[in-house]
Each structure stands twice: as C-alpha cells, then as structure tokens.
Design an enzyme around this catalytic site. Structure first.
Site, short mmCIF file in Angstrom:
data_model
loop_
_atom_site.label_atom_id
_atom_site.label_comp_id
_atom_site.label_asym_id
_atom_site.label_seq_id
_atom_site.Cartn_x
_atom_site.Cartn_y
_atom_site.Cartn_z
N ASP A 174 0.82 -1.21 0.00
CA ASP A 174 0.00 0.00 0.00
C ASP A 174 0.86 1.26 0.00
O ASP A 174 0.65 2.16 -0.82
CB ASP A 174 -0.93 -0.02 1.21
CG ASP A 174 -1.88 1.16 1.22
OD1 ASP A 174 -3.01 1.02 0.74
OD2 ASP A 174 -1.49 2.25 1.72
N ILE A 205 -5.14 2.38 -0.26
CA ILE A 205 -5.11 1.87 -1.63
C ILE A 205 -5.51 0.40 -1.66
O ILE A 205 -6.26 -0.04 -2.54
CB ILE A 205 -3.72 2.06 -2.25
CG1 ILE A 205 -3.24 3.50 -2.09
CG2 ILE A 205 -3.75 1.67 -3.73
CD1 ILE A 205 -4.14 4.52 -2.72
N ASP A 206 -5.01 -0.38 -0.72
CA ASP A 206 -5.43 -1.79 -0.63
C ASP A 206 -6.95 -1.88 -0.55
O ASP A 206 -7.58 -2.66 -1.27
CB ASP A 206 -4.82 -2.44 0.63
CG ASP A 206 -3.47 -3.08 0.36
OD1 ASP A 206 -3.27 -3.59 -0.75
OD2 ASP A 206 -2.63 -3.07 1.26
N THR A 207 -7.51 -1.13 0.35
CA THR A 207 -8.96 -1.18 0.57
C THR A 207 -9.73 -0.72 -0.66
O THR A 207 -10.66 -1.40 -1.13
CB THR A 207 -9.34 -0.32 1.78
OG1 THR A 207 -8.58 -0.74 2.92
CG2 THR A 207 -10.81 -0.44 2.10
N GLY A 229 -9.85 -3.11 -3.56
CA GLY A 229 -10.86 -4.15 -3.36
C GLY A 229 -12.24 -3.70 -3.79
O GLY A 229 -12.99 -4.45 -4.43
#
Length: 396
Positions: free
Chosen positions: A140, A168-170, A173
C-alpha cells in the site's frame, strides 16, 4: 433475500485488497469459498492484534467474515483437480498474486475459462497485468509513494506523508467489486464471462479523480496543502482551538457571514481586506492569522454544533474512539457483529458503507483455517474415501 444470493465466489486472494473485495461480496449474500495454504493460511491471520485463538488476527477477521475456509496445496495435482471443479461451479473468482503466478499454477483466466466460459475472473495486482511496472512487488505505502498521493499529502513545509491506513489496498478491493458486478451483469445477458484487471496504482488515480484532469489541463504539479480545504481559501482550513483542532469549510459568502456571526467576529466582514472573495484570496495569510487567533479563543467541541446549526460545514477533529462512540451512530446503525471463534464477545466491524431499504445486511462468522474443507469437498461430489486420499496426499 440478500442481493447476491446464489452467486458463488472462488476466493484465491490473501492479505487485504482481495479479501476486502470478497468480504463485500459475502456481505451482499454471495457464497465465498476462501482457499488457504494448509497449516499456515492467509498471512493476514498472523498480523498485529490477536483475539481468541491463534491464526485469528483482528485485521484478518475484519476482512474475512462470512466466508468458507478450505485448505489446498496448489503444488499437488489433486488440489488442482479440486480447484478446477470449484471454478466450474463458480460465478466469480478473485486473486491477487503477482502477474504470472496463476499461469505457473495452471489457474489463470485462459485455463479456467476453458472449464467455465461464464466465469468472471478478477486479478488485483500492484500495477496491472501490462506495463513497465507489471512485475514489481507492491504494498500500500509503495503505491501511495508512486501514485503522487504521498507527494500531495502532508504540510507544505514538511516532506511527503502517506495516509495513515492502507487506503489503496482497501479501495482497490472496492474497485474490483464494481468491475466484477458489472461483468457479472454482462455475463447474465450474454453467457460470456470476463477478465477484470485491477491495479492498485490505477485505483489510486481514481481516488485522485479531481487532481488528474487538472494536471492534464494545466500541466502544473500540485504541491502539498496541509489541512487546507480543496478550494484553498483561509475560511476552509483547519485551526487549533482551546481543546483541539477544528476543520471549517466556509467557501461561500453566506457561510462566511454565518461563521462570523457565531464566532462574534463580524468585524472581519467590514475590513476591506476580507470583504469579498477576491480580497480574501489577495490577503490570504492575514486572514488566516486572524482566524487562527479567533479560534484559539474557542472550545472546538462547543462551537462545532453552533456552527453546524448555522449551516457552516464544520467538524471537530476527532480520534476513532471519539467518533465511533458518538450518539449519531445509535441512529445510523451501520456496524455489524461477527462471531469470532475463541472470543467471548462478537467482533464489531463496519458494514458495507451503504444501507438498503430492503433490510440490514449481516456479517457471518470468521472462519477458522480449513474449517469448511470437508463440507465443500462433499458438495463437489467427493466421498469420505476420496477426501481421506486427498489428506494422505497432502493436497488438503
């Protein structure tokens, strides 16, 4: 009936971006079958805070409620046979390996499409399936640094600063959820599946949707603006108060007049330096200094509701504990309780980010490692002898 009831998702993902995607699908009612490594599971099971039993970290639990966990060793031919059977009966598949890994495993889209032409397959990676950065490893904060988010975030006088959580990870998704549901709708119209290529770097650009076209239009690189509002005026700023900090968003004349009335500083409106928008922009630093002095004389928590009642955009700067326990959420009822194995109390977590008039969504239990392996194999048609052989071979 939940919106995605009857949809089966094969979840080959790990860590945060892929599990965030499949967690949303599970909340919406899809059957999510999460495939994990025997004996180890998703690395996220072993992160930071733990509760209940081993292999049940809170970050993992928050992103994996309501899923079925099975364990398969992809190196074993028997495991590949099982995956192919699951792919044949699934509507959606989500993976977030580095590009090329699923091809080596024989689990790539082309291979599985030959088994199930209606399969919608999402690959989430750092930089996408094409391009010069394709094979680079990403986390991230690495993508925050590369995307320009870190450059834009922080104080003008300081250095770049990442956002304090894996944004960014979230968000990647969530972008995958949008792509999957769009492709699923198309599949239901045509019978043809699709491949959804989600890159964390691309998702970061979507988060900066306003900044990207501005750069293309002007060619200018925006610098760090600290806690100033997007309009970059002194009346849309963050100021220290007697008891903390407060953010103000008085962008328009009527909002500024209302703010001055609440703070008893109407003299600002009669000062020719601050009388209208152009004057306030010309004399930005002087106005900012004047407002800083004014806000230091007020308690932020006390003045916040008065400003809000006057229709001035305002927020006292709270920590998570202060906002999560605010009475506002007793009415909103946005949090969900999930059963956490090994813990006496359920785990409270945030819901999907929206509410449906048809009813509140529910979070299922957090799965223990391999908890549903036998159930899923039986559902695929394997009998007890076959399952025993798989275990002997180390495939499950």
């Amino acid at each position: 009936m939940k919106p995605l009831a009857g949809v089966r998702v094969l979840d080959l993902s790990h860590a945060l971006s892929g599990p965030t995607c499949t967690n949303m699908l599970a909340l919406l009612g899809a059957e999510v079958i999460k495939v994990e490594r025997p004996g180890v599971g998703d690395d996220f099971r072993h992160y930071t805070e733990h509760a209940g039993m081993p292999g049940m970290s809170i970050p993992f639990a928050g992103a994996n409620t309501g899923k079925k966990s099975i364990t398969l060793d992809f190196r074993k031919p028997e495991a590949k046979e099982i995956i192919h059977k699951l792919a044949a009966t699934s509507d959606l598949l989500v993976e977030n390996f580095r590009p090329g890994v699923t091809t080596k495993l024989g689990l790539d889209y082309a291979t599985l499409k030959a088994i199930n032409k209606g399969l919608v397959y999402a690959s989430i990676s750092g930089f996408g399936q094409t391009g010069a950065f394709r094979d680079w490893t990403a986390y991230d904060h690495i993508v925050q640094a590369m995307s320009g988010i870190m450059w834009m975030n922080g104080d003008p006088e300081g250095g770049p600063m990442k956002v304090g959580f894996p944004i960014i990870d979230t968000f990647s998704g969530y972008m995958a959820v949008i792509g999957l549901l769009a492709a699923l709708h198309r599949r239901d119209q045509t019978g043809e599946g699709d491949f959804v290529d989600v890159a964390m770097l691309d998702s970061a650009f979507n988060l900066m949707g306003g900044a990207i076209p501005t750069y293309f239009y002007t060619g200018e690189v925006r610098g760090r603006t600290g806690n100033r509002g997007y309009r970059l005026v002194a009346t849309s700023e963050t100021y220290r108060t007697a008891d903390g900090y407060i953010a103000i968003g008085a962008n328009h004349q009527h909002q500024i007049e209302a703010m001055c009335a609440v703070l008893h500083c109407e003299w600002l409106l009669t000062d020719e330096r601050f009388a209208d928008h152009k004057a306030r922009v010309r004399n930005h630093e002087e106005l900012r200094a004047a407002l800083a002095d004014i806000f230091r004389e007020h308690n932020g928590e006390e003045v916040e509701p008065r400003l809000a009642e006057a229709q001035v955009p305002v927020a006292f700067v709270r920590n998570l504990g202060q906002i999560l326990n605010h009475p506002h959420f007793k009415e909103r009822d946005i949090f969900l309780d999930a059963e956490l194995p090994g813990a006496a109390e359920p785990l409270r977590l945030v819901g999907p980010g929206f509410q449906l008039a048809s009813g509140k969504l529910e979070a299922g239990a957090v799965p223990t490692l391999g908890e549903h392996t036998d159930d899923v194999l039986r559902d695929l048609g394997y009998d007890a002898d076959a399952i025993a052989r798989f275990r002997t071979a180390g495939a499950v």
